[in-house]
Write an enzyme that holds these catalytic residues in place. Structure first.
Site, PDB file in Angstrom:
ATOM      1  N   HIS A 196      22.175 -36.022   0.115  1.00 57.64           N
ATOM      2  CA  HIS A 196      23.630 -36.189  -0.025  1.00 57.64           C
ATOM      3  C   HIS A 196      24.340 -34.855   0.165  1.00 57.64           C
ATOM      4  O   HIS A 196      23.810 -33.799  -0.145  1.00 57.64           O
ATOM      5  CB  HIS A 196      24.008 -36.876  -1.334  1.00 57.64           C
ATOM      6  CG  HIS A 196      23.838 -36.081  -2.593  1.00 57.64           C
ATOM      7  ND1 HIS A 196      24.819 -35.238  -3.073  1.00 57.64           N
ATOM      8  CD2 HIS A 196      22.833 -36.010  -3.482  1.00 57.64           C
ATOM      9  CE1 HIS A 196      24.410 -34.709  -4.215  1.00 57.64           C
ATOM     10  NE2 HIS A 196      23.209 -35.145  -4.487  1.00 57.64           N
ATOM     11  N   ASP A 238      22.721 -28.859  -6.127  1.00 56.46           N
ATOM     12  CA  ASP A 238      22.944 -30.301  -6.004  1.00 56.46           C
ATOM     13  C   ASP A 238      24.204 -30.580  -5.208  1.00 56.46           C
ATOM     14  O   ASP A 238      25.286 -30.592  -5.760  1.00 56.46           O
ATOM     15  CB  ASP A 238      23.036 -30.906  -7.407  1.00 56.46           C
ATOM     16  CG  ASP A 238      23.110 -32.418  -7.405  1.00 56.46           C
ATOM     17  OD1 ASP A 238      22.926 -33.011  -6.339  1.00 56.46           O
ATOM     18  OD2 ASP A 238      23.372 -32.992  -8.478  1.00 56.46           O
ATOM     19  N   GLU A 287      27.321 -39.802  -2.798  1.00 56.02           N
ATOM     20  CA  GLU A 287      26.137 -40.104  -3.617  1.00 56.02           C
ATOM     21  C   GLU A 287      26.484 -39.950  -5.080  1.00 56.02           C
ATOM     22  O   GLU A 287      26.076 -40.728  -5.935  1.00 56.02           O
ATOM     23  CB  GLU A 287      24.982 -39.160  -3.245  1.00 56.02           C
ATOM     24  CG  GLU A 287      23.645 -39.485  -3.936  1.00 56.02           C
ATOM     25  CD  GLU A 287      23.413 -38.798  -5.281  1.00 56.02           C
ATOM     26  OE1 GLU A 287      22.399 -39.092  -5.923  1.00 56.02           O
ATOM     27  OE2 GLU A 287      24.242 -37.974  -5.705  1.00 56.02           O
ATOM     28  N   GLU A 288      27.254 -38.892  -5.353  1.00 51.87           N
ATOM     29  CA  GLU A 288      27.553 -38.562  -6.742  1.00 51.87           C
ATOM     30  C   GLU A 288      28.366 -39.632  -7.450  1.00 51.87           C
ATOM     31  O   GLU A 288      28.395 -39.692  -8.666  1.00 51.87           O
ATOM     32  CB  GLU A 288      28.279 -37.211  -6.817  1.00 51.87           C
ATOM     33  CG  GLU A 288      27.414 -36.018  -6.409  1.00 51.87           C
ATOM     34  CD  GLU A 288      26.278 -35.743  -7.389  1.00 51.87           C
ATOM     35  OE1 GLU A 288      26.152 -36.494  -8.368  1.00 51.87           O
ATOM     36  OE2 GLU A 288      25.517 -34.792  -7.168  1.00 51.87           O
ATOM     37  N   ASP A 322      17.014 -34.440  -2.537  1.00 53.29           N
ATOM     38  CA  ASP A 322      18.078 -34.263  -3.524  1.00 53.29           C
ATOM     39  C   ASP A 322      17.633 -33.159  -4.479  1.00 53.29           C
ATOM     40  O   ASP A 322      16.661 -33.324  -5.196  1.00 53.29           O
ATOM     41  CB  ASP A 322      18.326 -35.576  -4.271  1.00 53.29           C
ATOM     42  CG  ASP A 322      19.623 -35.540  -5.070  1.00 53.29           C
ATOM     43  OD1 ASP A 322      20.260 -34.463  -5.122  1.00 53.29           O
ATOM     44  OD2 ASP A 322      20.000 -36.588  -5.641  1.00 53.29           O
ATOM     45  N   HIS A 379      26.023 -30.233 -12.053  1.00 57.28           N
ATOM     46  CA  HIS A 379      27.348 -30.859 -11.936  1.00 57.28           C
ATOM     47  C   HIS A 379      28.478 -30.000 -12.524  1.00 57.28           C
ATOM     48  O   HIS A 379      29.483 -30.521 -13.007  1.00 57.28           O
ATOM     49  CB  HIS A 379      27.346 -32.253 -12.585  1.00 57.28           C
ATOM     50  CG  HIS A 379      26.545 -33.249 -11.796  1.00 57.28           C
ATOM     51  ND1 HIS A 379      26.413 -34.562 -12.155  1.00 57.28           N
ATOM     52  CD2 HIS A 379      25.841 -33.117 -10.647  1.00 57.28           C
ATOM     53  CE1 HIS A 379      25.655 -35.198 -11.266  1.00 57.28           C
ATOM     54  NE2 HIS A 379      25.292 -34.333 -10.348  1.00 57.28           N
TER      55      HIS A 379
HETATM   56 ZN   LIG Z   1      22.182 -34.910  -6.282  1.00 57.95          ZN
END
Ligand SMILES: [Zn+2]
Length: 698
Positions: free
Chosen positions: A343, A353, A390-391, A419, A506
């Site tokens: 992603h 990420d 994706e998130e 990922d 995140h």
């Molecule tokens: Zn991810």
């Protein structure tokens, strides 16, 4: 400058024997040329180009649906074009409200508006750029005011514990810590138990100062760091369940969608302490105390809080998202597809990420494209994908899979997922048991950046397994883009990456600066992930016979029958798994027979027509474990081998049709699900038998 790799490993006898034998699924001649090709191709991904891509792609927060995320699309497409790949962008319109205001305040004691944003830190340039609001994607919209109740991790058993203590979240604001379950499950359970708002915080015990020094001094989460993230519990656009979200398609109204309804906001542990230190009432049960420097209480109250989330769902709920594709067309079997993807969206700069996964896909694309320019066109088509959104709920990959399900069902031989491909030095890998031997084999080929041998050797050393055992590999659970391919269509998948300690998941601090200081300072692990990606796509794309291992598959799945037997005994049910075990035995025997027939056929000569029919039949083996009506609980999930546990979201459940029937306490259903699963094993055996027949031209 090309990086030259010298592998100085003392080969064991087994490794020496392996090097003599042809690669699995290859004739002797093709095996030799494939080994040469892979040896050349894996030198091409480099730490310096990986670092350059990483820097570009993590230069700003790039949340799905924002202009910054359209810029990552353009960057990826420009690179792919430059290397000579055919490119394609697919756009979808997705129901994805973005927040317009987010507030959390303590009302009593001592009213205080909490500062939710993550402040700039020295030495991290992107920490002072604009950041995305601290939100949980698909939060409900509105205002909630009430007493605060601490619910530990917000698991089903935590609410049962609260019930037994006489503490209810009804009409109150729950505060849960991250960990142990997918945050969407936390939101679902809070709402189910009557909470009117939910705060989810990162406890220092889980990824903060209790674990290690905090950012920017160390890699762990500082007191202002926030884990954003979606709380959607379905895969794909919630307004178009089961079909592609292209422009103009019919959509569910918001009140018909499977989405959360209460406001849910993620907060830092600094802010959580502002509430939790004033919570009184019941003492917390053992195990509920976290790492903050006061004794935790469950409440309710007396501290009161207000949680407020407003978004743009009334004005502009649909956002465009963009998947990108770089295609290298296969020379012999162009309709057979090897797909690798990661992603491209994040919640912040996203260096780990998932810029790291995107970089692995890009570097593999460059490596294969350079080999094609040198005349080595793969037999099968290779697709290098990056997914958007994706998130928010695996949306870009899910919409693609739903929209292209026919082509994929017919032709996809494997989906490889990247990922968080590199944020440390510790290798991990997993996926369908049928692809695990191929991944291990490729890990033997790629040097570990520590200079002491192959990735495989270091992986074994770190997992401290017995000489005869292989390092443990993960089962496909939930939480990433393989779900559409694996759970919906039954396409074999594999995934891998290099992990390490960190507390910037995140957060705006998941940045190039964090990566350069703590995650992968030399970018050598980015390059190593890409080398594995390069060899994996080539190995699968060029095989004469697809290298699936259904003996390992049967051996792996057999282990899940004993727990089923125990559960049946616990319920005092009169159900036998003997037929299921026999069917698994038949699969293992047929797989062994197929492997022997394959090796002897490849030692002679097999014509292309026979190979095509063999591979077509082989592709049906794993598809045989899907059923059109899906799981009883979740029709979209058709694969009967593994699924994410619907009560956890991250944890994995094997043989879900059977185990969910057991969990429901339904004896008749358990019996019929075991019969049905047995039947699917027999269909897989039939497909393997057909593959063996096709080898001999019958
Ligand atoms: Zn991810």
């Amino acid at each position: 400058m090309r990086i030259h790799i010298v592998v100085a490993v003392c080969m064991s006898a087994a490794a020496a024997a392996r090097a003599q034998q042809p690669l699995v699924g290859y004739s002797a001649a093709n095996s030799a040329s494939e080994r040469r090709l892979e040896a050349s191709a894996i030198t091409r991904p480099s730490p310096s180009t990986a670092a350059a891509h990483s820097k570009q792609l993590s230069r700003e927060a790039h949340v799905s649906g924002t202009p910054a995320q359209a810029r990552t699309r353009d960057y990826v497409i420009a690179q792919l074009k430059r290397w000579g790949l055919e490119t394609e962008v697919r756009a979808y319109d997705v129901w994805m409200p973005h927040p317009t205001s987010v507030h959390v305040a303590r009302l009593s004691p001592q009213p205080k508006e909490l500062q939710l944003a993550e402040p700039p830190v020295p030495g991290d340039p992107t920490s002072s750029l604009p950041q995305y609001p601290t939100v949980n994607g698909y939060s409900g919209q509105g205002n909630a005011t009430g007493e605060v109740v601490y619910v530990n991790y917000g698991l089903i058993e935590d609410y049962a514990q609260l019930d037994s203590m006489g503490v209810s979240v009804k009409g109150r604001i729950a505060i849960a810590r991250y960990g142990r379950s997918f945050r969407g499950i936390k939101a679902r359970e809070a709402e189910k138990h009557g909470a009117i708002g939910l705060l989810i915080y990162s406890d220092p015990q889980d990824d903060g100062f209790v674990v290690g020094d905090v950012y920017p001094e160390g890699p762990m989460r500082n007191s202002a760091g926030v884990q954003r993230g979606s709380i959607l519990n379905v895969d794909g656009d919630p307004s178009t369940p089961g079909y592609g979200s292209t422009q103009g398609v019919p959509r569910l109204a918001p009140d018909k969608m499977d989405i959360p309804h209460i406001p849910v906001v993620p907060i830092s542990y600094g802010n959580a302490a502002e509430l939790l230190r004033f919570v009184r009432g019941a003492n917390v049960p053992r195990g509920w105390q976290g790492g903050l420097s006061f004794h935790y209480h469950a409440g309710p109250g007396p501290v009161k809080a207000r949680v407020s989330v407003m978004d743009d769902r009334a004005m502009r709920p649909l956002k465009p998202i963009y998947d990108t594709f770089g295609v290298i067309r296969g020379g012999e079997f162009p309709d057979e597809l090897v797909i690798i993807g990661g992603h491209r969206d994040g919640w912040g700069p996203g260096a780990a990420d998932n810029v790291s996964g995107t970089v692995s896909v890009l570097e593999a694309a460059r490596a294969v494209a350079e080999e094609v320019k040198n005349g080595a066109r793969p037999k099968r088509t290779i697709i290098f994908a990056t997914w958007d959104a994706e998130e928010w709920g695996l949306i870009g990959s899910t919409e693609f899979v739903e929209g292209d399900s026919l082509r994929l069902s017919r032709g996809a031989v494997a989906y490889l997922n990247q990922d968080v491909a590199a944020q440390g030095a510790r290798f991990g890998g997993g996926g369908s048991p049928s692809l695990r031997p191929t991944l291990r084999d490729v890990a033997r080929l790629v040097p570990d950046p520590n200079g002491k041998g192959s990735v495989y050797r270091e992986w074994r050393r770190a997992s401290a397994v017995a000489d005869s055992a292989e390092p443990p590999m993960g089962d496909p659970g939930g939480g990433s883009d393989f779900a559409g391919f694996y759970n919906h269509l039954g396409i074999p998948i594999a995934e891998w990456g290099f992990g390490g300690a960190g507390g910037v998941y995140h957060s705006q601090y998941d940045s190039f600066a964090w990566m350069s200081k703590f995650g992968d300072s030399s970018f050598a692990y980015h390059a190593a992930a890409a080398r594995i990606a390069t060899a994996m796509v080539l190995r699968v794309a060029n095989a004469d016979v697809l290298p699936y291992d259904y003996e390992e598959f049967a051996r792996t799945i057999r282990r899940y029958v004993a727990p089923v037997d125990r559960a049946i005994a616990d319920h005092h049910w009169n159900i036998s798994t003997t037929e299921l075990q026999r069917a698994i035995d038949r699969l293992q025997h047929e797989a062994a027979a197929f492997a022997a027939a394959r090796d002897s056929a490849l030692a002679g000569s097999v014509n292309t027509g026979a190979l095509t029919r063999t591979n077509q039949a082989l592709m049906q083996v794993e598809r045989a474990f899907t059923r059109p009506e899906g799981l009883r609980t979740r029709p979209w999930f058709r694969n009967l081998i593994y699924v994410a546990d619907e009560n956890n979201g991250y944890a994995n459940m094997a043989l879900p049709s059977v185990n969910e029937a057991i969990r429901a306490g339904n004896e008749a259903l358990t019996r019929s699900e075991i019969e049905d699963l047995t039947h699917h094993f027999d269909q897989a055996v039939e497909a393997l038998t057909a593959a063996r027949g096709a080898l001999h031209g019958s």
